[in-house]
Scaffold this active site. Structure first.
Site, PDB file in Angstrom:
ATOM      1  N   GLN A   1       0.096   5.102  11.886  1.00 33.74           N
ATOM      2  CA  GLN A   1       0.143   5.645  10.337  1.00 33.74           C
ATOM      3  C   GLN A   1       1.713   6.313  10.166  1.00 33.74           C
ATOM      4  OE1 GLN A   1      -3.268   8.209  10.903  1.00 33.74           O
ATOM      5  NE2 GLN A   1      -4.719   6.630   9.753  1.00 33.74           N
ATOM      6  N   GLY A   2       1.932   5.980   8.963  1.00 28.28           N
ATOM      7  CA  GLY A   2       3.288   6.605   8.874  1.00 28.28           C
ATOM      8  C   GLY A   2       4.512   5.618   9.035  1.00 28.28           C
ATOM      9  N   ASP A   3       4.177   4.722   9.759  1.00 25.20           N
ATOM     10  CA  ASP A   3       5.200   3.561  10.081  1.00 25.20           C
ATOM     11  C   ASP A   3       5.073   2.437   9.015  1.00 25.20           C
ATOM     12  OD1 ASP A   3       6.236   4.608  12.306  1.00 25.20           O
ATOM     13  OD2 ASP A   3       4.789   4.145  13.709  1.00 25.20           O
ATOM     14  N   SER A   4       3.749   2.793   8.348  1.00 31.04           N
ATOM     15  CA  SER A   4       3.577   1.530   7.513  1.00 31.04           C
ATOM     16  C   SER A   4       4.845   1.260   6.733  1.00 31.04           C
ATOM     17  CB  SER A   4       2.336   2.088   6.550  1.00 31.04           C
ATOM     18  OG  SER A   4       1.204   1.695   6.936  1.00 31.04           O
TER      19      SER A   4
ATOM     20  N   HIS B   1       0.766  -1.153   0.164  1.00 33.94           N
ATOM     21  CA  HIS B   1      -0.036   0.074   0.080  1.00 33.94           C
ATOM     22  C   HIS B   1       0.772   1.581  -0.139  1.00 33.94           C
ATOM     23  CE1 HIS B   1       0.003   0.184   4.640  1.00 33.94           C
ATOM     24  NE2 HIS B   1      -0.093   1.199   4.537  1.00 33.94           N
TER      25      HIS B   1
ATOM     26  N   ASP C   1       0.431  -7.521   1.737  1.00 30.57           N
ATOM     27  CA  ASP C   1       0.921  -5.959   1.748  1.00 30.57           C
ATOM     28  C   ASP C   1       2.321  -6.095   1.504  1.00 30.57           C
ATOM     29  OD1 ASP C   1       0.458  -3.441   1.627  1.00 30.57           O
ATOM     30  OD2 ASP C   1      -0.091  -3.280   3.709  1.00 30.57           O
TER      31      ASP C   1
HETATM   32  C1  4AZ Z   1      -1.069   3.327   8.959  1.00 24.10           C
HETATM   33  O1  4AZ Z   1      -2.177   3.682   8.682  1.00 24.10           O
HETATM   34  C2  4AZ Z   1      -1.055   2.441  10.221  1.00 24.10           C
HETATM   35  N1  4AZ Z   1      -1.546   0.244  14.920  1.00 24.10           N
HETATM   36  C3  4AZ Z   1      -0.114   1.671  10.433  1.00 24.10           C
HETATM   37  C4  4AZ Z   1       0.168   0.770  11.301  1.00 24.10           C
HETATM   38  C5  4AZ Z   1      -0.945   0.650  12.224  1.00 24.10           C
HETATM   39  C6  4AZ Z   1      -2.149   1.440  12.161  1.00 24.10           C
HETATM   40  C7  4AZ Z   1      -2.352   2.509  11.151  1.00 24.10           C
HETATM   41  C8  4AZ Z   1      -1.031  -0.369  13.412  1.00 24.10           C
HETATM   42  O2  4AZ Z   1      -0.049   3.430   8.252  1.00 24.10           O
END
Ligand code: 4AZ
Length: 271
Positions: free
Chosen positions: A219-222, A84, A130
């Site tokens: 979010q942003g750690d994805s 993603h 993913d």
């Molecule tokens: C994100 O939106 C996201 N708590 C990544 C990891 C987690 C939640 C959201 C896990 O990138």
């Protein structure tokens, strides 16, 4: 990405809007008692981390230099990230920033991307697979993370303490972290994660976090790494919010994709 923000993200077409929607960090949050923030990631912990301990941790920016995801070096010429993330920005606009702990500096390297491989059958983080591999133009100075092999099944045992790394927002609705941060999270069993998430698939995903919440990726750690020692066992994928009780972080189960990643990560003559 968050389960709740996913639907809106699907309708966003502009790359910058997509970046804004994808982008936020490694958090150790508490499920805040404050009702105003109860539904949002509340980052109260985690800690600054060092690239000398985790040199393979990198981040992705758009052409304007805005960080939107994490990634992890898997060879001298390739990084693994979330599918993603790879799909959030056009290939020609993705930059991989390596060797830079603090986003405000110009340390390290900024490499462009020559090839994007996305896991076969990927459609949405909650459906699994993913995973993506980006081949860069040039070579990394930093060493890669190790990939799990068939003998490493034990790394996925419930309770194994793993480290998640990333650059992301560290205040509720606030700015993203300038620094690399890390948090320690225990792996959750497949049965427990299946009760936490009906979409959980043990072949393609693995969960980590405390039942009481409080420590999580966000979010942003994805796209960033979940490691045990220097072995990459997960890629930050999604979750229901961040650091909530009984809603652990969901990660791509890297061992399922080790052969694919190795094949993509091989340095090529052209690229
Ligand atoms: C994100 O939106 C996201 N708590 C990544 C990891 C987690 C939640 C959201 C896990 O990138």
């Amino acid at each position: 990405m968050s389960v709740k923000s996913r639907r809106s993200l699907l309708f966003v077409s502009g790359a910058l809007l997509a970046v804004a929607a994808v982008a936020v960090p490694v958090v150790a949050g508490t499920a805040a008692a404050d009702p105003a923030s109860a539904n949002q990631p509340r980052i109260v912990g985690g800690e600054k981390a060092s690239l000398s301990d985790h040199p393979y941790a990198v981040y992705l920016t758009d052409a304007g230099g805005n960080q939107f995801c994490g990634a992890v070096i898997v060879s001298s010429t390739a990084v693994a990230t979330a599918a993603h993330c790879a799909k959030a920005v056009a290939k020609q606009d993705i930059r991989v920033v390596a060797g830079r702990e603090d986003k405000r500096t110009t340390d390290g390297q900024v490499l462009s991307v020559s090839k994007v491989w996305v896991g076969q059958g990927y459609s949405d983080p909650t459906k699994g697979t993913d995973i993506a591999v980006l081949t860069v133009r040039g070579q990394f100075d930093q060493r890669p993370a190790k990939l799990p092999d068939s003998g490493d099944a034990g790394l996925y045992a419930k309770g194994t303490q793993a480290t998640v790394l990333g650059w992301g927002r560290i205040a509720d609705g606030g700015a993203r972290s300038d620094y690399l941060r890390s948090a320690e999270v225990p792996l959750v069993s497949d049965t427990e994660c299946k009760t936490d998430y009906s979409v959980y698939d043990q072949r393609t995903m693995v969960c980590a976090g405390y039942a009481e919440g409080g420590v999580d990726a966000c979010q942003g750690d994805s796209g960033g790494p979940l490691v045990v020692g220097d072995t990459l066992i997960g890629i930050v994928s999604f979750g229901d919010g961040c650091a909530k009780a009984n809603k652990p972080g969901v990660y791509t189960r890297v061992s399922t994709y080790s052969d694919d990643i190795k094949a993509q990560a091989k340095p090529r003559l052209l690229g």
